[in-house]
Motif scaffolding. Structure first.
Motif, PDB file in Angstrom:
ATOM      1  N   MET A   1    -121.004  19.836  13.102  1.00 25.90           N
ATOM      2  CA  MET A   1    -120.857  20.552  11.844  1.00 25.90           C
ATOM      3  C   MET A   1    -119.710  21.553  11.940  1.00 25.90           C
ATOM      4  O   MET A   1    -119.303  21.938  13.030  1.00 25.90           O
ATOM      5  CB  MET A   1    -122.151  21.290  11.509  1.00 25.90           C
ATOM      6  CG  MET A   1    -122.486  22.457  12.424  1.00 25.90           C
ATOM      7  SD  MET A   1    -123.847  23.469  11.813  1.00 25.90           S
ATOM      8  CE  MET A   1    -123.180  24.113  10.302  1.00 25.90           C
ATOM      9  N   LYS A   2    -119.188  21.970  10.787  1.00 19.50           N
ATOM     10  CA  LYS A   2    -118.128  22.984  10.751  1.00 19.50           C
ATOM     11  C   LYS A   2    -118.657  24.223  10.052  1.00 19.50           C
ATOM     12  O   LYS A   2    -118.990  24.191   8.862  1.00 19.50           O
ATOM     13  CB  LYS A   2    -116.888  22.440  10.028  1.00 19.50           C
ATOM     14  CG  LYS A   2    -116.139  21.368  10.815  1.00 19.50           C
ATOM     15  CD  LYS A   2    -114.765  21.129  10.247  1.00 19.50           C
ATOM     16  CE  LYS A   2    -113.849  22.305  10.480  1.00 19.50           C
ATOM     17  NZ  LYS A   2    -112.456  22.034  10.080  1.00 19.50           N
TER      18      LYS A   2
ATOM     19  N   TYR B   1    -117.414  25.679   6.496  1.00 20.97           N
ATOM     20  CA  TYR B   1    -117.869  25.252   5.172  1.00 20.97           C
ATOM     21  C   TYR B   1    -118.779  26.282   4.517  1.00 20.97           C
ATOM     22  O   TYR B   1    -118.951  26.285   3.298  1.00 20.97           O
ATOM     23  CB  TYR B   1    -118.623  23.921   5.291  1.00 20.97           C
ATOM     24  CG  TYR B   1    -117.761  22.751   5.722  1.00 20.97           C
ATOM     25  CD1 TYR B   1    -116.386  22.745   5.496  1.00 20.97           C
ATOM     26  CD2 TYR B   1    -118.324  21.650   6.357  1.00 20.97           C
ATOM     27  CE1 TYR B   1    -115.600  21.665   5.896  1.00 20.97           C
ATOM     28  CE2 TYR B   1    -117.545  20.567   6.760  1.00 20.97           C
ATOM     29  CZ  TYR B   1    -116.184  20.592   6.535  1.00 20.97           C
ATOM     30  OH  TYR B   1    -115.414  19.536   6.931  1.00 20.97           O
TER      31      TYR B   1
ATOM     32  N   LEU C   1    -119.603  23.623  16.796  1.00 18.37           N
ATOM     33  CA  LEU C   1    -119.712  24.251  15.483  1.00 18.37           C
ATOM     34  C   LEU C   1    -118.379  24.335  14.744  1.00 18.37           C
ATOM     35  O   LEU C   1    -118.301  24.939  13.676  1.00 18.37           O
ATOM     36  CB  LEU C   1    -120.315  25.659  15.628  1.00 18.37           C
ATOM     37  CG  LEU C   1    -121.826  25.687  15.903  1.00 18.37           C
ATOM     38  CD1 LEU C   1    -122.297  27.112  16.171  1.00 18.37           C
ATOM     39  CD2 LEU C   1    -122.596  25.099  14.727  1.00 18.37           C
TER      40      LEU C   1
ATOM     41  N   CYS D   1    -126.336  27.999  -0.213  1.00 23.09           N
ATOM     42  CA  CYS D   1    -127.174  27.255   0.732  1.00 23.09           C
ATOM     43  C   CYS D   1    -128.539  26.921   0.123  1.00 23.09           C
ATOM     44  O   CYS D   1    -129.265  26.071   0.641  1.00 23.09           O
ATOM     45  CB  CYS D   1    -127.379  28.058   2.013  1.00 23.09           C
ATOM     46  SG  CYS D   1    -125.865  28.328   2.953  1.00 23.09           S
TER      47      CYS D   1
ATOM     48  N   ILE E   1    -127.724  24.944  16.284  1.00 24.00           N
ATOM     49  CA  ILE E   1    -127.231  23.915  15.376  1.00 24.00           C
ATOM     50  C   ILE E   1    -128.383  23.330  14.571  1.00 24.00           C
ATOM     51  O   ILE E   1    -128.266  23.076  13.370  1.00 24.00           O
ATOM     52  CB  ILE E   1    -126.505  22.803  16.170  1.00 24.00           C
ATOM     53  CG1 ILE E   1    -125.236  23.378  16.819  1.00 24.00           C
ATOM     54  CG2 ILE E   1    -126.161  21.631  15.268  1.00 24.00           C
ATOM     55  CD1 ILE E   1    -124.570  22.431  17.787  1.00 24.00           C
ATOM     56  N   GLN E   2    -129.525  23.151  15.212  1.00 20.01           N
ATOM     57  CA  GLN E   2    -130.696  22.581  14.538  1.00 20.01           C
ATOM     58  C   GLN E   2    -131.121  23.421  13.332  1.00 20.01           C
ATOM     59  O   GLN E   2    -131.370  22.870  12.255  1.00 20.01           O
ATOM     60  CB  GLN E   2    -131.856  22.481  15.537  1.00 20.01           C
ATOM     61  CG  GLN E   2    -133.177  22.043  14.928  1.00 20.01           C
ATOM     62  CD  GLN E   2    -134.324  22.201  15.908  1.00 20.01           C
ATOM     63  OE1 GLN E   2    -134.169  21.933  17.109  1.00 20.01           O
ATOM     64  NE2 GLN E   2    -135.490  22.622  15.429  1.00 20.01           N
TER      65      GLN E   2
ATOM     66  N   LEU F   1    -129.273  25.692  11.784  1.00 23.23           N
ATOM     67  CA  LEU F   1    -128.176  25.832  10.826  1.00 23.23           C
ATOM     68  C   LEU F   1    -128.075  24.600   9.909  1.00 23.23           C
ATOM     69  O   LEU F   1    -127.657  24.720   8.755  1.00 23.23           O
ATOM     70  CB  LEU F   1    -126.854  26.001  11.561  1.00 23.23           C
ATOM     71  CG  LEU F   1    -126.526  27.421  12.086  1.00 23.23           C
ATOM     72  CD1 LEU F   1    -125.331  27.368  13.026  1.00 23.23           C
ATOM     73  CD2 LEU F   1    -126.268  28.372  10.926  1.00 23.23           C
ATOM     74  N   THR F   2    -128.465  23.456  10.399  1.00 18.62           N
ATOM     75  CA  THR F   2    -128.315  22.206   9.643  1.00 18.62           C
ATOM     76  C   THR F   2    -129.610  21.734   8.997  1.00 18.62           C
ATOM     77  O   THR F   2    -129.609  20.752   8.264  1.00 18.62           O
ATOM     78  CB  THR F   2    -127.789  21.074  10.555  1.00 18.62           C
ATOM     79  OG1 THR F   2    -128.664  20.937  11.689  1.00 18.62           O
ATOM     80  CG2 THR F   2    -126.383  21.408  11.051  1.00 18.62           C
TER      81      THR F   2
ATOM     82  N   ASP G   1    -132.708  21.307   6.479  1.00 21.00           N
ATOM     83  CA  ASP G   1    -132.838  21.391   5.024  1.00 21.00           C
ATOM     84  C   ASP G   1    -133.851  22.473   4.649  1.00 21.00           C
ATOM     85  O   ASP G   1    -134.799  22.707   5.371  1.00 21.00           O
ATOM     86  CB  ASP G   1    -133.276  20.050   4.450  1.00 21.00           C
ATOM     87  CG  ASP G   1    -132.193  18.992   4.617  1.00 21.00           C
ATOM     88  OD1 ASP G   1    -131.010  19.362   4.615  1.00 21.00           O
ATOM     89  OD2 ASP G   1    -132.571  17.804   4.757  1.00 21.00           O
TER      90      ASP G   1
END
Length: 370
Positions: free
Chosen positions: A1-2, A5, A59, A92, A364-365, A367-368, A370
């Motif tokens: 992911m970036k 964004y 990231l 978000c 990361i988990q 942050l991504t 839902d």
């Protein structure tokens, strides 16, 4: 992911061509550092230096000139627009609708900005909270030499609250605030006290005239050696309350009579009045909104988000006071709390932050998610 964004809405105030660090790198590092148990800029810089390789690879950070300094992080937070940062945060959660939701507006002092010898914090925030989601959907900083009365309309301006039911304490019982709520196509239940003396006296007189004939409901609550008897009455025939002609959208008035029985066998009695725009409001529904507003405030200050801001994120210990930095950091901390809530495991927020600091895959988990 970036991570970049996340910050598309924030305009860079800096002079083009003279910046060593990308704005998204700076803002992303502050957010990630907040998630990873960092409570000040020096800790965020240390975290970045220790994890620069993983942050670049996993990231999408660039860090073309290494990790930004503490001064750079603070300078950016002092001058970026909080409304733009708030828009990134809200983006978000853009799929969530406030229609039909109970929204509570409440204030918070950033006690770390109380200067020596003063009693009042320099920075005060007004937040809009949605208990169903456990989220804040907006915030507004109270201007210096002002109060929440001027901040609340600005807060409402930036939030799509169509169809929601907004509850606020008596400080917001102002014609301009009610007009703003109505213009947003929302309903309200707002406390009415001495700040509107004539109207309050007229409402009280009308309930006295109705006596026991007003439509009402009662409840009894017992816990922790205390008891409370509550009676909520509603009047929707408003012909004899003259001053209500000046208030937009009022459909009913409410009276809450409560008697609290304390362990020392003393009794505390109180009566609070409310204005509401909800049509065909029943005493049971009025009691629900009043009770939930108090419950939300208690959760915010003692258990949930505001408590986490103070206890877990050490917001009250922060010495950041200049310009817009306190307001922007307040947004980042709230954002961090809501990201950490995505992990449903039964561990404390404090442990989640420490886990995020140890394991970038966990970071990361969440942050991504839902």
């Amino acid at each position: 992911m970036k991570i970049s964004y996340f910050f598309d809405e924030v305009q860079d105030f800096r002079e083009l061509g003279r910046c060593k660090h990308g704005l998204s790198d700076i803002l992303g590092l502050i957010l990630v550092g907040s998630l990873a148990d960092c409570n000040d800029f020096s800790e965020i810089v240390d975290y970045g230096l220790d994890n620069i390789k993983a942050l670049r690879q996993k990231l999408g950070f660039q860090f073309l000139n290494g990790i930004p300094s503490e001064d750079t992080l603070e300078r950016v937070m002092r001058y970026i627009n909080p409304k733009e940062l708030e828009a990134c945060y809200q983006a978000c959660y853009k799929a969530l609708s406030l229609n039909g939701k109970h929204v509570c507006i409440d204030g918070k002092e950033l006690r770390g900005t109380i200067r020596s010898g003063k009693k009042k914090a320099e920075i005060q925030m007004v937040n809009l909270w949605v208990d169903d989601f456990g989220l804040s959907f907006g915030q507004e900083q109270v201007a210096k030499k002002s109060n929440e009365i001027t901040a609340i309309p600005k807060l409402l301006e930036g939030v799509d609250c169509k169809g929601s039911i907004i509850t606020i304490d008596a400080i917001a019982c102002q014609k301009e605030i009610i007009e703003k709520i109505v213009s947003k196509k929302a309903d309200y239940v707002i406390a009415l006290k001495g700040n509107q003396k004539t109207l309050c006296e007229q409402v009280k007189a009308e309930f006295d005239r109705y006596g026991t004939h007003a439509n009402s409901t009662t409840s009894i609550n017992k816990e922790h050696g205390r008891g409370e008897h509550r009676k909520v009455a509603v009047i929707d025939d408003l012909r004899f309350i003259d001053d209500l002609n000046q208030w937009e959208g009022v459909e009913s008035v409410i009276k809450l009579d409560s008697i609290r029985y304390l362990p020392n066998k003393k009794e505390e009695q109180s009566a609070v009045f409310y204005l509401s725009s909800i049509k065909h409001l029943t005493p049971e529904l009025a009691a629900k909104y009043i009770r939930n507003h108090w419950r939300i405030e208690n959760r915010l200050h003692r258990q949930a988000t505001l408590w986490q801001l103070d206890f877990t994120f050490k917001e009250d210990d922060s010495k950041v006071r200049k310009d817009l930095a306190p307001a922007n950091l307040h947004i980042v901390r709230k954002w961090s709390i809501n990201i950490l809530k995505k992990d449903s495991s039964n561990i404390s927020m404090k442990r989640k932050r420490k886990k995020a600091a140890r394991k970038i895959d966990y970071l990361i988990q969440i942050l991504t998610a839902d």
